[in-house]
Design an enzyme around this catalytic site. Structure first.
Site, PDB file in Angstrom:
ATOM      1  NE  ARG A  64       0.578   1.651   4.300  1.00 16.32           N
ATOM      2  CZ  ARG A  64       1.872   1.912   4.311  1.00 16.32           C
ATOM      3  NH1 ARG A  64       2.533   2.097   3.187  1.00 16.32           N
ATOM      4  NH2 ARG A  64       2.522   1.987   5.448  1.00 16.32           N
ATOM      5  CG  HIS A  76       4.134   8.181  12.360  1.00 16.41           C
ATOM      6  ND1 HIS A  76       4.566   7.098  13.076  1.00 16.41           N
ATOM      7  CD2 HIS A  76       5.016   8.355  11.358  1.00 16.41           C
ATOM      8  CE1 HIS A  76       5.691   6.630  12.520  1.00 16.41           C
ATOM      9  NE2 HIS A  76       5.973   7.371  11.483  1.00 16.41           N
ATOM     10  CG  ASP A 112      -1.880   3.779  11.743  1.00 12.97           C
ATOM     11  OD1 ASP A 112      -0.985   4.358  12.402  1.00 12.97           O
ATOM     12  OD2 ASP A 112      -1.681   2.701  11.132  1.00 12.97           O
ATOM     13  N   GLY A 130       8.758   0.933   2.952  1.00 13.10           N
ATOM     14  CA  GLY A 130       7.669   1.862   3.248  1.00 13.10           C
ATOM     15  C   GLY A 130       6.392   1.628   2.470  1.00 13.10           C
ATOM     16  CG  ASP A 178       0.856  -0.510   7.042  1.00 13.27           C
ATOM     17  OD1 ASP A 178       0.500   0.654   6.791  1.00 13.27           O
ATOM     18  OD2 ASP A 178       1.902  -0.808   7.630  1.00 13.27           O
ATOM     19  CG  ASN A 187      15.116  -4.109  11.304  1.00 15.77           C
ATOM     20  OD1 ASN A 187      13.916  -4.180  11.612  1.00 15.77           O
ATOM     21  ND2 ASN A 187      15.939  -5.114  11.455  1.00 15.77           N
TER      22      ASN A 187
HETATM   23  P1  NG1 Z   1       5.108   0.964   7.494  1.00 15.99           P
HETATM   24  O1  NG1 Z   1       6.379   1.233   8.186  1.00 15.99           O
HETATM   25  O2  NG1 Z   1       5.070   1.591   6.175  1.00 15.99           O
HETATM   26  O3  NG1 Z   1       4.789  -0.490   7.457  1.00 15.99           O
HETATM   27  C1  NG1 Z   1       3.941   1.899   9.718  1.00 15.99           C
HETATM   28  C2  NG1 Z   1       2.800   1.224  10.454  1.00 15.99           C
HETATM   29  C3  NG1 Z   1       1.445   1.881  10.154  1.00 15.99           C
HETATM   30  C4  NG1 Z   1       1.513   3.383  10.328  1.00 15.99           C
HETATM   31  C5  NG1 Z   1       2.721   3.944   9.569  1.00 15.99           C
HETATM   32  C6  NG1 Z   1       2.925   5.427   9.784  1.00 15.99           C
HETATM   33  C7  NG1 Z   1       3.388  -1.174  10.662  1.00 15.99           C
HETATM   34  C8  NG1 Z   1       3.045  -2.545  10.239  1.00 15.99           C
HETATM   35  N1  NG1 Z   1       2.701  -0.186  10.095  1.00 15.99           N
HETATM   36  O4  NG1 Z   1       3.897   1.641   8.354  1.00 15.99           O
HETATM   37  O5  NG1 Z   1       0.452   1.312  10.969  1.00 15.99           O
HETATM   38  O6  NG1 Z   1       1.545   3.761  11.672  1.00 15.99           O
HETATM   39  O7  NG1 Z   1       3.935   3.299   9.926  1.00 15.99           O
HETATM   40  O8  NG1 Z   1       1.823   6.164   9.361  1.00 15.99           O
HETATM   41  O9  NG1 Z   1       4.235  -0.995  11.493  1.00 15.99           O
HETATM   42 MG    MG Z   2       5.519  -2.755   7.443  1.00 18.32          MG
END
Ligand code: NG1
Ligand code: MG
Length: 517
Positions: free
Chosen positions: A60, A67, A69, A174, A221, A268
């Protein structure tokens, strides 16, 4: 005219299409068809028979709402066309310890594995050992727990399976390869055990499964991976309950494109969580409880990962002030002012200062709010984190209103959408401190080359960027990014890696399954 936004029934099962069904397969591009065929023939070659079905879930891109959700504010992501596809053959007999044979179409990078799923225990995942199959195991674990509960049978044994996986979501980039992998895997296990899981149930279990890998994330996500629909953005709400709406991008004066560009700076998340991701979750929670205390509000627990979110404080304050009937935009303006007035310390708050604010001891602060996971910091920047969150939530509303309140996007509106993305990036960089120099640089290069707006997408500290731009600027932006970023920063970059750096993706479909392949 674009179809109006649609409410999505959450209890709906994941769509299932038949491989021979012309209507559903002709709409798929030849490259995608080739990749699917490759998976099925690869499977037959490896295991000597064709798979029973293929489960699929996409990555997605978050267009706006970063940040927030996990603070239970609305976000606006959509699925992209890159995905994880999982071909499965169920192997009888059923009811004993299950054996899982799992392989990847890229065996050099992702070696084959075989493991047992014990009938009377949970499978073990070692998050400190970075293994590609951990994400499959996370989905499997979530699915098995779900099925044990559903069948009220603690000894429920899942079916044995032969599996071949093909994923083309760039990892650590990301665009949520992890959610794509976990969702596709959980879906595959459900299907292998004859369970038609609803989208909502798949979401719930996938979110919890990912937290098992150590990151206290929100549900954006997985929601985007499961619920998205081609051509629409997914307006996702978490408060008071989870719900999604499909929002079309209306016709515009100029054709709008969303482009994603990797920074190739990998953060990471599981490893840096105590200083980055999980620390932000803790800071927002502490901001919520400190603000609540200032207003003499007792927060009740909500569904956020630590139980107290900024959205929750916002709601209770509005209730107390009799303003729940106000438009949400005005409510957010009010809480922005509240954060400015009541979280005055630019330099942050130490543990003992926060404890003092709350009228508890440092030890009590630790047990009540900081025991779920480790965090490493001297000062919690409550003011900046809360301000980012409230303002970003406001930008999401503005972005959505701009898309939905017009039949056609004129240039002024398009420019405004771009501005909102740029403001989001500025806030992520300064108030939330989740950008990095490379991401800032990519955004600057892209804007100079003609994007309307550019920002990081996903957790940040590296990862991916998203850009909104006119179709006729795509070539110029790609050229600028290649020359001024990729080739300059990584002179030895391979052509394959360079080809993966930039993805143009139309909003795509969420999870589905193909049978009869
Ligand atoms: P990424 O790092 O793109 O998977 C994470 C969080 C989301 C959200 C975003 C920031 C996980 C699985 N997902 O996304 O829920 O908080 O950062 O908006 O960690
Ligand atoms: Mg992730």
């Amino acid at each position: 005219m674009a179809t109006p936004q649609q409410l999505v029934p959450q209890t709906e099962s994941i769509a299932e299409v038949y491989a021979t069904d012309e209507a559903s397969t002709t709409s798929v591009s030849p490259e995608i068809q080739a990749r699917w065929k490759g998976l099925v023939t690869g499977f037959a070659k490896l295991y000597g028979q064709r798979p029973d079905f293929v489960a699929r879930s996409p990555g997605r891109v978050n267009i706006i709402g970063e940040h927030i959700d996990y603070n239970l504010y609305d976000v606006l992501p959509t699925a992209v066309s890159v995905d994880v596809i999982v071909a499965v053959k169920v192997i009888p007999p059923h009811g004993l310890d299950a054996t899982v044979k799992i392989a990847n179409v890229n065996p050099d990078k992702f070696p084959s594995r075989e493991f047992t799923v014990p009938r009377d225990a949970d499978i073990e995942i070692d998050p400190t050992k970075h293994e590609w199959i951990n994400y499959f195991k996370a989905g499997l674990l979530g699915a098995v727990k779900y099925l044990r509960k559903k069948t009220a049978d603690n000894l429920f044994a899942p079916a044995s399976m032969e599996i071949l996986i093909d994923g083309n979501v760039p990892p650590g980039g990301g665009i949520s390869s992890s959610a794509a992998f976990v969702c596709a895997s959980a879906l595959a296990v459900m299907k292998a055990n004859n369970h038609n899981v609803s989208k909502q149930d798949l979401l719930d279990l996938a979110v919890v499964s990912e937290r098992a890998v150590g990151v206290y994330s929100g549900g954006m996500d997985q929601a985007a991976s499961i619920f998205s629909s081609r051509g629409y953005l997914l307006y996702t709400q978490f408060y008071p309950n989870f719900s999604v709406q499909h929002v079309p991008v209306p016709k515009a004066d100029q054709e709008i494109t969303f482009l994603m560009a990797q920074s190739f700076v990998t953060s990471n998340k599981a490893e840096t969580a105590p200083r980055h991701y999980n620390l932000r979750v803790a800071e927002c929670t502490l901001a919520a409880v400190v603000l609540a205390k200032k207003y003499n509000i007792t927060l009740t627990k909500d569904t956020s990962s630590l139980g107290y979110s900024l959205r929750n404080f916002h709601q209770e304050l509005m209730r107390k002030e009799g303003r729940l009937g106000d438009p949400l935009e005005y409510q957010l303006d009010a809480v922005i002012q509240v954060a400015r007035d009541h979280l005055g310390q630019e330099e942050g708050y130490t543990r003992s200062e926060i404890a003092q604010e709350l009228g508890i001891t440092v030890a009590e602060l630790e047990t009540q709010f900081l025991s779920a996971f480790p965090v490493q910091t001297e000062a919690f920047l409550l003011r900046q984190r809360a301000l980012h969150c409230f303002r970003e939530a406001r930008r999401v509303l503005d972005f959505k209103a701009c898309l939905t309140n017009a039949r056609k996007l004129d240039n002024t509106r398009i420019a405004y959408l771009g501005q909102l993305l740029n403001e989001s990036q500025a806030s992520c960089r300064s108030d939330y401190d989740c950008s990095c120099p490379e991401v800032d640089e990519i955004c600057a290069i892209a804007r100079r080359a003609g994007t309307w707006g550019s920002r990081l997408t996903g957790a940040g500290w590296g990862g991916c960027t998203v850009h909104i731009l006119p179709q006729n600027k795509v070539d110029a932006v790609i050229a600028a990014l290649k020359n001024e970023y990729y080739l300059k920063k990584f002179p030895d970059i391979s052509p394959e890696k360079l080809a993966q750096a930039i993805v143009i993706s139309k909003p795509s479909n969420g999870s589905f399954m193909v049978t009869g392949a």
